[in-house]
Design an enzyme around this catalytic site. Structure first.
Site: not given
Ligand code: 3PG
Length: 211
Positions: A40, A44, A128
């Site tokens: 994914e 960002r 999710k």
């Molecule tokens: C995110 O959107 O940053 C994810 O949830 C990843 O979370 P994590 O870095 O704790 O795996």
């Protein structure tokens, strides 16, 4: 195989933040080498759409999707550039409806019973669960699966090799999401071997539980 069967089979969707387009293909290759064929790419960073397009053109074995999708215009852009699925941190009804109308698998965030009911009402079966650690982790998922037995969850946020097993052991968990197999620093350092190793370690745990 349906999309959700494929995701369940792989058991993990790495959450990826890419700052450079040239890192996209090597990262996809590193994940694949470790046995992970889903990723994914989060919206960002400015290059997210370009990264999706590179991977979808050059690494066809990889199921590449877009994450952190907040609205329909991002969803549309992601799909135009080759994203095969959409993940959102929360539930934007318009985005979900657009994805369904366009036959694009969509996994919105839903953590409360009301949000889950909304997702189910829109016709979804997988949501999710984000941020999983903050919203009660596996304990919350177990409690929610009592009324929502047909719903499967993608816990994300705070999932790591340390707690992967407890999530995967639960039948309501379709797959987990997380960044621990492809950390920002490892991507920046081009440590593709480490990413492959972390992926293979996660896949091993998932396979052991699933078999
Ligand atoms: C995110 O959107 O940053 C994810 O949830 C990843 O979370 P994590 O870095 O704790 O795996």
């Amino acid at each position: 195989m349906t999309f959700s069967e494929k995701v369940s089979k792989t058991g993990i969707i790495p959450v990826v933040v890419l700052n450079k387009v040239e890192d996209a293909v090597p990262l996809a290759d590193a994940l694949l080498k470790g046995g992970i064929d889903f990723m994914e790419i989060t919206f960002r960073t400015e290059c997210a759409a370009d990264c999706i397009s590179e991977i979808s053109r050059k690494v066809p074995e990889m199921n590449v999707g877009a994450g952190t999708v907040l609205n329909v215009s991002q969803a549309r852009l992601a799909v135009e550039r080759g994203a095969g699925f959409i993940v959102s941190p929360g539930l934007d009804e318009e985005t979900v409806r657009w994805a369904i109308e366009n036959d694009i698998p969509v996994i919105p965030g839903a953590v409360t019973p009301t949000e889950i009911m909304k997702a189910v009402g829109l016709g979804l079966k997988v949501v999710k669960f984000f941020p999983a650690d903050v919203y009660g982790g596996i304990k919350a998922i177990k409690a929610l699966s009592a009324p929502f037995g047909q719903v499967r969850f993608l816990p994300t946020g705070g999932v790591s090799e340390a707690n992967l097993k407890e999530f995967m052991e639960n039948k309501s968990v379709a797959a987990v999401g997380g960044s621990w197999v492809c950390k920002k620093d490892d991507i920046a350092a081009h440590d593709w071997d480490k990413i492959t190793k972390l992926s293979a370690d996660a896949v091993k745990i998932i396979k052991e539980i699933r078999s």
